[in-house]
Design a protein around this motif. Structure first.
Motif, mmCIF file in Angstrom:
data_model
loop_
_atom_site.group_PDB
_atom_site.id
_atom_site.type_symbol
_atom_site.label_atom_id
_atom_site.label_comp_id
_atom_site.label_asym_id
_atom_site.label_seq_id
_atom_site.Cartn_x
_atom_site.Cartn_y
_atom_site.Cartn_z
ATOM 1 N N ARG A 108 0.844 -1.190 0.000
ATOM 2 C CA ARG A 108 0.000 0.000 0.000
ATOM 3 C C ARG A 108 0.882 1.245 0.000
ATOM 4 N N GLY A 149 -2.752 6.438 1.854
ATOM 5 C CA GLY A 149 -3.273 6.387 3.207
ATOM 6 C C GLY A 149 -4.303 5.301 3.406
ATOM 7 N N ASP A 199 -9.992 0.076 6.114
ATOM 8 C CA ASP A 199 -9.033 -0.013 7.214
ATOM 9 C C ASP A 199 -9.595 0.570 8.503
ATOM 10 N N ALA A 238 -3.879 4.161 10.145
ATOM 11 C CA ALA A 238 -2.564 4.303 9.520
ATOM 12 C C ALA A 238 -1.506 3.531 10.294
ATOM 13 N N GLU A 239 -1.561 3.605 11.609
ATOM 14 C CA GLU A 239 -0.591 2.868 12.433
ATOM 15 C C GLU A 239 -0.731 1.367 12.219
ATOM 16 N N ARG A 240 -1.951 0.890 12.152
ATOM 17 C CA ARG A 240 -2.160 -0.555 12.021
ATOM 18 C C ARG A 240 -1.778 -1.053 10.630
ATOM 19 N N THR A 241 -2.070 -0.262 9.593
ATOM 20 C CA THR A 241 -1.672 -0.701 8.261
ATOM 21 C C THR A 241 -0.160 -0.634 8.111
ATOM 22 N N ALA A 242 0.474 0.338 8.773
ATOM 23 C CA ALA A 242 1.938 0.416 8.742
ATOM 24 C C ALA A 242 2.551 -0.789 9.441
ATOM 25 N N ASP A 243 1.952 -1.178 10.566
ATOM 26 C CA ASP A 243 2.436 -2.366 11.275
ATOM 27 C C ASP A 243 2.298 -3.600 10.411
ATOM 28 N N ARG A 248 2.363 -3.706 7.126
ATOM 29 C CA ARG A 248 3.398 -3.673 6.087
ATOM 30 C C ARG A 248 4.732 -4.101 6.645
ATOM 31 N N SER A 249 5.033 -3.651 7.855
ATOM 32 C CA SER A 249 6.310 -4.028 8.462
ATOM 33 C C SER A 249 6.399 -5.527 8.671
ATOM 34 N N GLU A 267 6.977 -7.160 5.280
ATOM 35 C CA GLU A 267 8.331 -6.942 4.775
ATOM 36 C C GLU A 267 9.349 -7.773 5.530
#
Length: 208
Positions: free
Chosen positions: A2, A5, A81, A195-200, A202-203, A206
């Protein structure tokens, strides 16, 4: 991966278009957009959705057997999300058009509790709700009905905005303009948490 946002879905649950609850919902979605989220809105009253039959077929397949426009809502709910619902209070609970949508969430419950599939991913959810002020039971039944649906969908109920004493669509802007600021703040909070949860997520992907 993603690159934009988080997607915040608004569900308008009033049978009356552009009334007080939808105006609050729009303010919440505007706040989410200001926080960098993508936003979309579904209006329950404009979709041809039949009531749940109570047939329990979804307990066998995880899918609803009724073929109507609810399936477009399922797709939007799954993609989101974060979700913000807006509704008035009708006889202590949510209006019929929104209750039909709520009842049609039964497949999500069946997948987790009957078919033992993994639960939905955790996402933030918020609720904006208005009432005219005459109902002796206030907001409680509408809130708990919504919280029950949020639990089935894997939504963490992070906040709400409640405004009483409004009826005419112009009332909220005239009598309670502060409600718009509160709704926008709720929208920003939902967007930030999403945003925090989708970033987590992605991490984790990865690092896999």
């Amino acid at each position: 991966m993603r690159m934009s946002g988080p997607l915040i879905l608004g569900i308008a649950g009033s049978p009356r278009r552009h009334g007080n609850s939808e105006q609050l919902l729009d303010a919440a979605l505007a706040g989410a957009g200001q926080a960098g989220a993508r936003v979309s809105k579904l209006v329950a009253a404009t979709h041809d959705i039949r009531p749940c039959q109570g047939c329990n077929a979804c307990s066998l397949t995880g899918e609803c057997v009724l073929r109507d426009e609810m399936h477009a809502l399922y797709s939007a709910i799954d993609e989101a999300d974060g979700i913000i619902v807006g509704s008035p209070v009708f006889f202590a609970t949510v209006p019929a058009v929104l209750k039909i949508v709520y009842d049609r969430m039964q497949p999500y419950w069946a997948r987790t509790h009957v078919l033992k599939e993994p639960p939905p991913r955790r996402r933030p959810g918020g609720y904006v709700v208005v009432r005219s002020g005459g109902d002796p039971y206030g907001f409680v039944a509408a809130q708990y009905t919504t919280k029950s649906v949020f639990a089935v969908l894997g939504l963490d109920y992070i906040g709400e905005v409640k405004v009483a004493g409004v009826d005419s669509p112009s009332d909220i802007g005239r009598l309670h303009p502060e409600g718009f600021d509160l709704a926008a703040e709720l929208g920003r909070n939902v967007a930030f948490q999403a945003a925090e949860r989708t970033a987590d997520g992605r991490s984790s992907d990865e690092g896999a």
